[in-house]
Design a protein around this motif. Structure first.
Motif, PDB file in Angstrom:
ATOM      1  N   GLN A 123      34.198  26.429  38.553  1.00 28.75           N
ATOM      2  CA  GLN A 123      33.959  25.504  37.456  1.00 28.75           C
ATOM      3  C   GLN A 123      33.510  26.175  36.162  1.00 28.75           C
ATOM      4  O   GLN A 123      33.996  25.835  35.082  1.00 28.75           O
ATOM      5  N   ARG A 124      32.592  27.106  36.229  1.00 30.05           N
ATOM      6  CA  ARG A 124      32.054  27.722  35.013  1.00 30.05           C
ATOM      7  C   ARG A 124      32.509  29.171  34.814  1.00 30.05           C
ATOM      8  O   ARG A 124      31.951  29.884  33.974  1.00 30.05           O
ATOM      9  N   VAL A 125      33.517  29.576  35.542  1.00 31.16           N
ATOM     10  CA  VAL A 125      34.026  30.938  35.380  1.00 31.16           C
ATOM     11  C   VAL A 125      34.760  31.054  34.051  1.00 31.16           C
ATOM     12  O   VAL A 125      35.551  30.173  33.683  1.00 31.16           O
ATOM     13  N   ARG A 126      34.494  32.120  33.335  1.00 30.10           N
ATOM     14  CA  ARG A 126      35.126  32.342  32.028  1.00 30.10           C
ATOM     15  C   ARG A 126      36.632  32.546  32.207  1.00 30.10           C
ATOM     16  O   ARG A 126      37.065  33.332  33.046  1.00 30.10           O
ATOM     17  N   ARG A 127      37.382  31.848  31.408  1.00 30.03           N
ATOM     18  CA  ARG A 127      38.843  31.975  31.471  1.00 30.03           C
ATOM     19  C   ARG A 127      39.365  32.548  30.164  1.00 30.03           C
ATOM     20  O   ARG A 127      38.839  32.246  29.098  1.00 30.03           O
ATOM     21  N   PRO A 128      40.399  33.377  30.228  1.00 31.48           N
ATOM     22  CA  PRO A 128      40.920  33.980  28.990  1.00 31.48           C
ATOM     23  C   PRO A 128      41.603  32.945  28.118  1.00 31.48           C
ATOM     24  O   PRO A 128      42.071  31.910  28.597  1.00 31.48           O
ATOM     25  N   LYS A 129      41.599  33.229  26.834  1.00 31.22           N
ATOM     26  CA  LYS A 129      42.324  32.365  25.906  1.00 31.22           C
ATOM     27  C   LYS A 129      43.787  32.762  25.913  1.00 31.22           C
ATOM     28  O   LYS A 129      44.124  33.944  25.878  1.00 31.22           O
ATOM     29  N   VAL A 130      44.646  31.761  25.952  1.00 32.25           N
ATOM     30  CA  VAL A 130      46.085  32.005  25.925  1.00 32.25           C
ATOM     31  C   VAL A 130      46.576  31.712  24.525  1.00 32.25           C
ATOM     32  O   VAL A 130      46.229  30.677  23.939  1.00 32.25           O
ATOM     33  N   GLY A 131      47.336  32.628  23.959  1.00 33.57           N
ATOM     34  CA  GLY A 131      47.810  32.465  22.588  1.00 33.57           C
ATOM     35  C   GLY A 131      48.690  31.246  22.402  1.00 33.57           C
ATOM     36  O   GLY A 131      49.130  30.594  23.343  1.00 33.57           O
ATOM     37  N   ASP A 183      34.094  35.477  39.977  1.00 34.61           N
ATOM     38  CA  ASP A 183      34.002  36.438  38.868  1.00 34.61           C
ATOM     39  C   ASP A 183      34.577  37.790  39.284  1.00 34.61           C
ATOM     40  O   ASP A 183      35.270  38.457  38.498  1.00 34.61           O
ATOM     41  N   GLY A 184      34.311  38.187  40.521  1.00 30.40           N
ATOM     42  CA  GLY A 184      34.869  39.438  41.020  1.00 30.40           C
ATOM     43  C   GLY A 184      36.379  39.381  41.138  1.00 30.40           C
ATOM     44  O   GLY A 184      37.078  40.358  40.816  1.00 30.40           O
ATOM     45  N   TYR A 185      36.891  38.246  41.574  1.00 29.66           N
ATOM     46  CA  TYR A 185      38.338  38.084  41.684  1.00 29.66           C
ATOM     47  C   TYR A 185      38.978  38.122  40.299  1.00 29.66           C
ATOM     48  O   TYR A 185      40.017  38.755  40.100  1.00 29.66           O
ATOM     49  N   ARG A 186      38.337  37.450  39.343  1.00 30.88           N
ATOM     50  CA  ARG A 186      38.848  37.457  37.971  1.00 30.88           C
ATOM     51  C   ARG A 186      38.880  38.882  37.420  1.00 30.88           C
ATOM     52  O   ARG A 186      39.846  39.303  36.772  1.00 30.88           O
ATOM     53  N   GLU A 187      37.835  39.663  37.693  1.00 33.71           N
ATOM     54  CA  GLU A 187      37.793  41.054  37.245  1.00 33.71           C
ATOM     55  C   GLU A 187      38.903  41.871  37.899  1.00 33.71           C
ATOM     56  O   GLU A 187      39.515  42.735  37.256  1.00 33.71           O
ATOM     57  N   GLN A 188      39.210  41.590  39.157  1.00 32.60           N
ATOM     58  CA  GLN A 188      40.286  42.284  39.845  1.00 32.60           C
ATOM     59  C   GLN A 188      41.635  41.970  39.211  1.00 32.60           C
ATOM     60  O   GLN A 188      42.484  42.848  39.040  1.00 32.60           O
ATOM     61  N   LEU A 189      41.837  40.707  38.838  1.00 28.91           N
ATOM     62  CA  LEU A 189      43.081  40.317  38.166  1.00 28.91           C
ATOM     63  C   LEU A 189      43.248  41.079  36.857  1.00 28.91           C
ATOM     64  O   LEU A 189      44.343  41.549  36.527  1.00 28.91           O
ATOM     65  N   ASP A 190      42.161  41.180  36.099  1.00 34.00           N
ATOM     66  CA  ASP A 190      42.220  41.939  34.845  1.00 34.00           C
ATOM     67  C   ASP A 190      42.551  43.402  35.110  1.00 34.00           C
ATOM     68  O   ASP A 190      43.351  44.005  34.389  1.00 34.00           O
ATOM     69  N   ALA A 191      41.955  43.965  36.158  1.00 31.37           N
ATOM     70  CA  ALA A 191      42.201  45.372  36.485  1.00 31.37           C
ATOM     71  C   ALA A 191      43.645  45.609  36.887  1.00 31.37           C
ATOM     72  O   ALA A 191      44.204  46.684  36.653  1.00 31.37           O
ATOM     73  N   ALA A 224      48.634  38.992  33.229  1.00 33.72           N
ATOM     74  CA  ALA A 224      48.690  38.361  31.913  1.00 33.72           C
ATOM     75  C   ALA A 224      47.646  37.252  31.826  1.00 33.72           C
ATOM     76  O   ALA A 224      47.313  36.628  32.841  1.00 33.72           O
ATOM     77  N   PRO A 225      47.099  36.987  30.643  1.00 32.31           N
ATOM     78  CA  PRO A 225      46.114  35.910  30.491  1.00 32.31           C
ATOM     79  C   PRO A 225      46.609  34.579  31.051  1.00 32.31           C
ATOM     80  O   PRO A 225      45.842  33.845  31.680  1.00 32.31           O
ATOM     81  N   SER A 226      47.894  34.273  30.842  1.00 31.65           N
ATOM     82  CA  SER A 226      48.433  33.009  31.348  1.00 31.65           C
ATOM     83  C   SER A 226      48.417  32.975  32.874  1.00 31.65           C
ATOM     84  O   SER A 226      48.200  31.921  33.484  1.00 31.65           O
ATOM     85  N   THR A 227      48.633  34.142  33.493  1.00 29.13           N
ATOM     86  CA  THR A 227      48.595  34.218  34.958  1.00 29.13           C
ATOM     87  C   THR A 227      47.177  34.000  35.466  1.00 29.13           C
ATOM     88  O   THR A 227      46.953  33.282  36.445  1.00 29.13           O
ATOM     89  N   VAL A 228      46.211  34.626  34.792  1.00 27.36           N
ATOM     90  CA  VAL A 228      44.809  34.454  35.183  1.00 27.36           C
ATOM     91  C   VAL A 228      44.404  32.990  35.061  1.00 27.36           C
ATOM     92  O   VAL A 228      43.764  32.431  35.960  1.00 27.36           O
ATOM     93  N   VAL A 229      44.782  32.366  33.958  1.00 28.21           N
ATOM     94  CA  VAL A 229      44.441  30.948  33.747  1.00 28.21           C
ATOM     95  C   VAL A 229      45.048  30.089  34.845  1.00 28.21           C
ATOM     96  O   VAL A 229      44.388  29.207  35.401  1.00 28.21           O
ATOM     97  N   ARG A 230      46.331  30.346  35.172  1.00 31.64           N
ATOM     98  CA  ARG A 230      46.982  29.534  36.205  1.00 31.64           C
ATOM     99  C   ARG A 230      46.332  29.726  37.565  1.00 31.64           C
ATOM    100  O   ARG A 230      46.130  28.769  38.301  1.00 31.64           O
ATOM    101  N   ARG A 231      46.006  30.970  37.907  1.00 27.87           N
ATOM    102  CA  ARG A 231      45.405  31.216  39.218  1.00 27.87           C
ATOM    103  C   ARG A 231      44.017  30.590  39.334  1.00 27.87           C
ATOM    104  O   ARG A 231      43.670  30.008  40.362  1.00 27.87           O
ATOM    105  N   LEU A 232      43.241  30.684  38.266  1.00 28.35           N
ATOM    106  CA  LEU A 232      41.928  30.048  38.302  1.00 28.35           C
ATOM    107  C   LEU A 232      42.064  28.529  38.338  1.00 28.35           C
ATOM    108  O   LEU A 232      41.261  27.836  38.970  1.00 28.35           O
TER     109      LEU A 232
END
Length: 304
Positions: A105-113, A63-71, A75-83
């Motif tokens: 497994q249960r980490v929230r992932r962004p929606k990709v358009g 979750d912390g890593y995901r927050e760092q990616l957002d910071a 891009a949402p697609s990049t976050v999804v791919r990395r997770l």
């Protein structure tokens, strides 16, 4: 994709995590392996800076890593791919009994358009690019024609060889290696076949598209070639044209020309029709609603 020289490859770690990463990457190939290697390297670097043990990381760390990616503005697609890369890595580790759980497994992932990232080309732009490639060289014409008319991925074009060309039931065909190593035989339309014949002349062996020294043309050379063609003929795309834009154009223009979604899906080698549907630029056209056809069918039953 930009590579940062400051991020070491995950396999540079000679400890258990590095060896697991190397084994995990062996289960993939081509662009997927390359992308996952970079994604794991980025995560390993983040863990090292924060003193997190990769193999004992928990969900709070992801979750912390995901927050760092957002910071960082990823891009949402990049976050999804990395997770996705991390989830695959930890699942592989569970199979090998080197980790006890998958913290992703249960980490929230962004929606990709629904829209694909590349912009594609209009029919006029595609025609201009084909003409520019013809003026440039036989090799440039082969590259643009196959990427645009056959919808090849750049890796598929780079990996194709002359013996992959053949004939089947009166059609010129090319056997390409798709994602995951799957082989597919695809039709080469007459226009592309003529361009290929002029380019190959009497050559019967070796890579399909070659450098002046006879080696296979790589993706970076193709990228530079397309940018050079755009600078000459499509200056508004001189700094943005990408090989995938031609594959995108193949899909969107084929659909606009009346090809069925399933046929375009087969042409592009998509496993899921939803991937192909994202290229249908007219899918939001209200005139195409099935409700219109249904209303016409039931017109005679109107009780009024």
């Amino acid at each position: 994709m930009v590579r940062s020289a400051e991020v070491a490859t995950p396999t540079a770690d000679t400890g258990p995590a590095g060896r697991l990463a190397a084994a995990f990457l062996l289960s993939h190939s081509g662009r997927t392996r390359e992308a996952y290697a970079y994604d794991l390297a980025h995560y390993f670097d983040w863990c090292a800076r924060l003193g997190v043990d990769v193999l004992t990381a928990r969900r709070v760390h992801i979750d912390g890593y995901r927050e760092q990616l957002d910071a960082e503005g990823a891009a949402p697609s990049t976050v999804v791919r990395r997770l996705s890369a991390l989830s695959g890595f930890y699942s592989y580790g569970m199979d090998e009994e080197l980790v006890d759980r998958n913290p992703v497994q249960r980490v929230r992932r962004p929606k990709v358009g629904d829209n694909v990232q590349s912009t594609g080309l209009s029919a006029d732009e595609a025609g201009i690019l084909l003409a520019a490639a013809h003026r440039h060289s036989a090799r440039a014409e082969v590259v643009v024609t196959l990427l645009l008319l056959c919808g090849l991925r750049v890796s598929e074009l780079c990996g194709a060889t002359v013996p992959d060309l053949s004939y089947e039931r009166g059609h010129r065909v090319l056997r390409v290696t798709r994602k995951g190593g799957r082989s597919q035989t695809m039709v080469v339309p007459p226009r592309a076949a003529d361009v290929l014949d002029r380019y190959l002349a009497d050559r019967t062996e070796g890579p399909l598209v070659v450098t002046s020294t006879g080696r296979a043309l790589d993706r970076h050379a193709i990228w530079k070639l397309l940018r050079a063609l755009a600078a000459d003929a499509l200056p508004h795309l001189a700094h943005s044209l990408h090989p995938h834009d031609l594959r995108h154009a193949c899909a969107t223009l084929s659909l606009e020309a009346g090809a069925s979604l399933r046929d375009v899906q087969d042409l592009l080698g998509h496993a899921d029709s939803r991937t192909t549907r994202r290229y249908d630029r007219a899918r939001h056209n209200l005139d195409r609603s099935p409700s219109h056809r249904l209303a016409l069918l039931l017109a005679d039953t109107d009780p009024r």
